[in-house]
Design a protein around this motif. Sequence first.
Motif, mmCIF file in Angstrom:
data_model
loop_
_atom_site.group_PDB
_atom_site.id
_atom_site.type_symbol
_atom_site.label_atom_id
_atom_site.label_comp_id
_atom_site.label_asym_id
_atom_site.label_seq_id
_atom_site.Cartn_x
_atom_site.Cartn_y
_atom_site.Cartn_z
ATOM 1 N N THR A 114 0.835 -1.215 0.000
ATOM 2 C CA THR A 114 0.000 0.000 0.000
ATOM 3 C C THR A 114 0.860 1.251 0.000
ATOM 4 O O THR A 114 0.600 2.219 -0.748
ATOM 5 N N ARG A 115 1.897 1.293 0.781
ATOM 6 C CA ARG A 115 2.726 2.496 0.875
ATOM 7 C C ARG A 115 3.545 2.700 -0.403
ATOM 8 O O ARG A 115 3.808 3.844 -0.792
ATOM 9 N N TRP A 116 3.911 1.613 -1.049
ATOM 10 C CA TRP A 116 4.581 1.765 -2.353
ATOM 11 C C TRP A 116 3.623 2.367 -3.368
ATOM 12 O O TRP A 116 4.011 3.251 -4.163
ATOM 13 N N VAL A 117 2.360 1.920 -3.368
ATOM 14 C CA VAL A 117 1.356 2.448 -4.305
ATOM 15 C C VAL A 117 1.159 3.942 -4.087
ATOM 16 O O VAL A 117 1.099 4.732 -5.060
ATOM 17 N N VAL A 118 1.046 4.385 -2.817
ATOM 18 C CA VAL A 118 0.808 5.807 -2.537
ATOM 19 C C VAL A 118 1.978 6.649 -3.038
ATOM 20 O O VAL A 118 1.786 7.685 -3.716
ATOM 21 N N GLU A 119 3.215 6.249 -2.736
ATOM 22 C CA GLU A 119 4.367 7.042 -3.153
ATOM 23 C C GLU A 119 4.503 7.071 -4.681
ATOM 24 O O GLU A 119 4.813 8.120 -5.273
ATOM 25 N N ARG A 120 4.285 5.901 -5.323
ATOM 26 C CA ARG A 120 4.411 5.878 -6.777
ATOM 27 C C ARG A 120 3.309 6.712 -7.443
ATOM 28 O O ARG A 120 3.560 7.432 -8.433
ATOM 29 N N ALA A 121 2.085 6.632 -6.915
ATOM 30 C CA ALA A 121 0.976 7.418 -7.510
ATOM 31 C C ALA A 121 1.232 8.920 -7.385
ATOM 32 O O ALA A 121 0.975 9.699 -8.319
ATOM 33 N N MET A 122 1.768 9.349 -6.230
ATOM 34 C CA MET A 122 2.078 10.765 -6.067
ATOM 35 C C MET A 122 3.197 11.190 -7.005
ATOM 36 O O MET A 122 3.171 12.300 -7.584
ATOM 37 N N ALA A 123 4.195 10.342 -7.185
ATOM 38 C CA ALA A 123 5.277 10.671 -8.114
ATOM 39 C C ALA A 123 4.747 10.781 -9.549
ATOM 40 O O ALA A 123 5.150 11.688 -10.306
ATOM 41 N N ASP A 124 3.830 9.869 -9.932
ATOM 42 C CA ASP A 124 3.257 9.937 -11.277
ATOM 43 C C ASP A 124 2.404 11.179 -11.442
ATOM 44 O O ASP A 124 2.370 11.808 -12.534
ATOM 45 N N ALA A 125 1.686 11.603 -10.369
ATOM 46 C CA ALA A 125 0.876 12.831 -10.441
ATOM 47 C C ALA A 125 1.767 14.040 -10.661
ATOM 48 O O ALA A 125 1.403 14.983 -11.393
ATOM 49 N N ASP A 126 2.964 14.029 -10.043
ATOM 50 C CA ASP A 126 3.905 15.130 -10.263
ATOM 51 C C ASP A 126 4.331 15.185 -11.725
ATOM 52 O O ASP A 126 4.437 16.284 -12.332
ATOM 53 N N LEU A 127 4.583 14.037 -12.326
ATOM 54 C CA LEU A 127 4.990 14.000 -13.726
ATOM 55 C C LEU A 127 3.877 14.518 -14.631
ATOM 56 O O LEU A 127 4.130 15.256 -15.610
ATOM 57 N N GLY A 171 -6.667 14.735 -10.765
ATOM 58 C CA GLY A 171 -6.610 14.053 -9.479
ATOM 59 C C GLY A 171 -6.284 12.561 -9.651
ATOM 60 O O GLY A 171 -6.460 11.977 -10.730
ATOM 61 N N VAL A 172 -5.814 11.957 -8.578
ATOM 62 C CA VAL A 172 -5.458 10.523 -8.577
ATOM 63 C C VAL A 172 -6.180 9.849 -7.407
ATOM 64 O O VAL A 172 -6.132 10.344 -6.271
ATOM 65 N N SER A 173 -6.842 8.727 -7.708
ATOM 66 C CA SER A 173 -7.544 7.945 -6.678
ATOM 67 C C SER A 173 -6.734 6.685 -6.348
ATOM 68 O O SER A 173 -6.240 6.005 -7.259
ATOM 69 N N LEU A 174 -6.626 6.410 -5.029
ATOM 70 C CA LEU A 174 -5.889 5.238 -4.555
ATOM 71 C C LEU A 174 -6.806 4.391 -3.673
ATOM 72 O O LEU A 174 -7.647 4.921 -2.947
ATOM 73 N N ASN A 175 -6.610 3.082 -3.749
ATOM 74 C CA ASN A 175 -7.410 2.160 -2.933
ATOM 75 C C ASN A 175 -6.639 1.761 -1.676
ATOM 76 O O ASN A 175 -5.456 1.406 -1.756
ATOM 77 N N LEU A 176 -7.308 1.812 -0.535
ATOM 78 C CA LEU A 176 -6.768 1.301 0.722
ATOM 79 C C LEU A 176 -7.429 -0.034 1.055
ATOM 80 O O LEU A 176 -8.572 -0.287 0.675
ATOM 81 N N ARG A 188 7.687 15.540 0.969
ATOM 82 C CA ARG A 188 7.466 15.941 -0.429
ATOM 83 C C ARG A 188 7.238 17.440 -0.560
ATOM 84 O O ARG A 188 7.454 18.013 -1.637
ATOM 85 N N GLY A 189 6.760 18.075 0.522
ATOM 86 C CA GLY A 189 6.522 19.514 0.458
ATOM 87 C C GLY A 189 5.437 19.896 -0.528
ATOM 88 O O GLY A 189 5.537 20.927 -1.202
ATOM 89 N N MET A 190 4.385 19.093 -0.679
ATOM 90 C CA MET A 190 3.321 19.381 -1.633
ATOM 91 C C MET A 190 1.973 19.230 -0.927
ATOM 92 O O MET A 190 1.840 18.455 0.025
ATOM 93 N N PRO A 191 0.952 19.945 -1.378
ATOM 94 C CA PRO A 191 -0.377 19.802 -0.790
ATOM 95 C C PRO A 191 -0.993 18.470 -1.211
ATOM 96 O O PRO A 191 -0.553 17.836 -2.161
#
Length: 782
Positions: free
Chosen positions: A670-683, A692-697, A718-721
């Motif tokens: 789960t924590r890998w998914v969150v970090e990777r999704a946020m990195a992809d949103a930055d790209l 926006g990006v939706s993640l499943n818990l 990350r320093g991002m909202p």
Amino acid sequence: MTFASAAHRLFRMLWPRLNSNHRRFAPTTTRDLWPLAARCHSLGLAAVAVDGLVSNLHEVNPIGAAQQLLVCVALGILAGLWMRQAQTVPTALALVEMLTIAAIAAASTHATSIGVLLVPTLAIASIVARRLRLVLLILGLAVCQLLLEGGLDETGAAVVVVLSSLVTGSLVGGLISGLVDRVLRESNHRMGVLDAIDGIFWEESSVDSAMMVSSGAERVLGHPAELWAIPNFWRSLVHPADLDRINAEILEHSVQGSDRYFTFRMRNAHGEYRWIENHVSAAIDADGVHTIFRGLMVDRTEAMTAASNERRMAEVIATSPIGHCVLEADVVDDLSTMRVIVANASIQTMIPSGTEGISGRLLSELSDQFPRYGDIRALVEHVVIQQEAVAVETTSAAGRRYSIRCHPAANGSICISAEDVSERHAAAEESRRLACSDSLTGLPNRLALREHLTEILQDRDARRLVALVVLDLNQFKDVNDALGHAVGDQLLSAVGSRLRDTSGPAFVARLGGDEFAVVAEVDLETEGHALGHSLVSSLDQPFMLGDFAIQTGASIGISYWPTDGVDETQLLQHADAAMYLAKRKGGGWAQYDTGSATDGVRRLRLIGELKQAVELEQFELWYQPIVEPSCGAIVRAEALIRWRHPEFGLVMPDEFVRLAEVSGSIKPITRWVVERAMADADLLAEAGHRIGVSLNLSARNLYEADLVEWFKALMARRGMPTNGITLELTETDVMEDSNAAMELLRSLRDLGFENSIDDFGTGYTSLSQLGNLPVSSIKVDR
């Protein structure tokens, strides 16, 4: 001054030089010098006295002769007592020396018939004694006598007397030295023999309590002989607990005077106490005044320790609750003459033999009283022939359990040990029962199931099949979570009872959790199928637990011996694989086949490799666009995880997410998914696509105590909202533990995340409850 007086003085002056050939007996201490000087002085006085005696006899003066004779005897006795006191030579030897001096003096000063007869006699004795020097001296004495007979003036006579005295002293010294030499050799020989004995020979006088000891004293106890000479030194070595007793025994012994021995402890030079056996004899000295003690001390520590240990062991055996007896045959190799030699009290209570006991009785007489042990004679015969120990356990008619051990002993005897192990056996059986049974349902557990399978497969009838049924309750977790563990335990007990009633004589066990197993011997596979059907139907019926009517289904897997496995391990693996196949089908029962076996192996491999998949970067995120219907624009993307397995290829989440949840790997995934999704949103944002990006818990994430803090640390790093990140939970996950879900969703909302309910409509959430949920959107299930 007479010629005799001059001879006396000259003799006293020249005696040490004349006796130089006997320096090996020279005195070394003042105590030794005194008796030797006294002896030389006595020799001179004796010569004078004898001279006077002979003169009086020659002049026919009986009174003077008697006086001189008394003087000679007194001087001889005095010299003898001196030498005896100094322990130089025996008293009798000293008296012989005095008489010899008198005879030689008479012969040397007067040419009488006595001298004529004595000189040849002494010469012959010297030759026999191999004293050549004495022979020459005696011959010189004869020459002097011949010169006297030829007539000499007074001066010549004085010279002859002096020479005669010198010859007399040398002759007597040689004779006495020879005698002393022989006595000392014999004494040294005896002392050598005594010193060679590993003991302490000692002598003590009651005058000063000083003890003379042999050289063995230092070998035995380590204290040198000089210390033993200190008065009462040996008493200082006696153990304080033994000292009073020893003193009393010595006092009694000195009165009675008989030979006795005492045993006590003495301290050696190392400070250790040793057991000493002291053999003592008492005697009165020559004066009849003082008591002299002599004896032998021997170290008996090892023997005393061995005897003490033997006594203790005998006491242990005699009082042991384990029965012991020893058998011996009156006739060698004739078992019919085997009888009990000795027996302790415990074994006599085990063998009802009447008031006379069993000691001394033949084994054949007691064989009828050994029924609880089986044929005791056969047991003894086996030990006698094979010469090896035998141990057996049997149960008596009264239900007592006995352990019997029979083994050979020394001299052809046989030892039998018998122990009542009823309580221990019962405790072991109870321990085994607890180890092999389930405390909740009372059914056998997994260990007992394996042992039962092993036993029936070893004793199997090749014409029959062995059916192994493994079942898992379908809705047990829901019951446990909704109604509590107490009701869940009641349900498991009720399921166990129903399985016993339904399975008849089959073996029923609880494997753990909500899994059960049934083992039955059948003739055909159709009978096993029928058993599976009956179990499914039985468990479909509701269970009345208090006020609740609970209905739970079961997923059942069946495997058969020998077609599906040749041992208990294979049968369990294959039945488990069939059970998971039935569970994927939604319940019911399924038989093992090759396909389900493959699925089982694949499932196990996936579980084992999930933890390494994150580190090896085998996961991928695919994005499914969410479109605004009014304009067709992409406003959001949902992240979907895929597993690029190196062997199985692309593995979908519906196969491995559930495995990750049960294996504990869902947290790092789960924590890998969150970090990777946020990195992809930055790209995407850098490319000009701000969506926006939706993640499943997972429901398991609700119970991670550090999840909120981890999100906070991630945002700070990350320093991002968090605007644009939506976290989704399924309605089933929310309702499974609504309190935990509500608390987590509020915390995430406070951090700035948007929350969403996925698959809405599959649970029991009403529309009125939506207003209370901290969510911003829902996704309705198709």
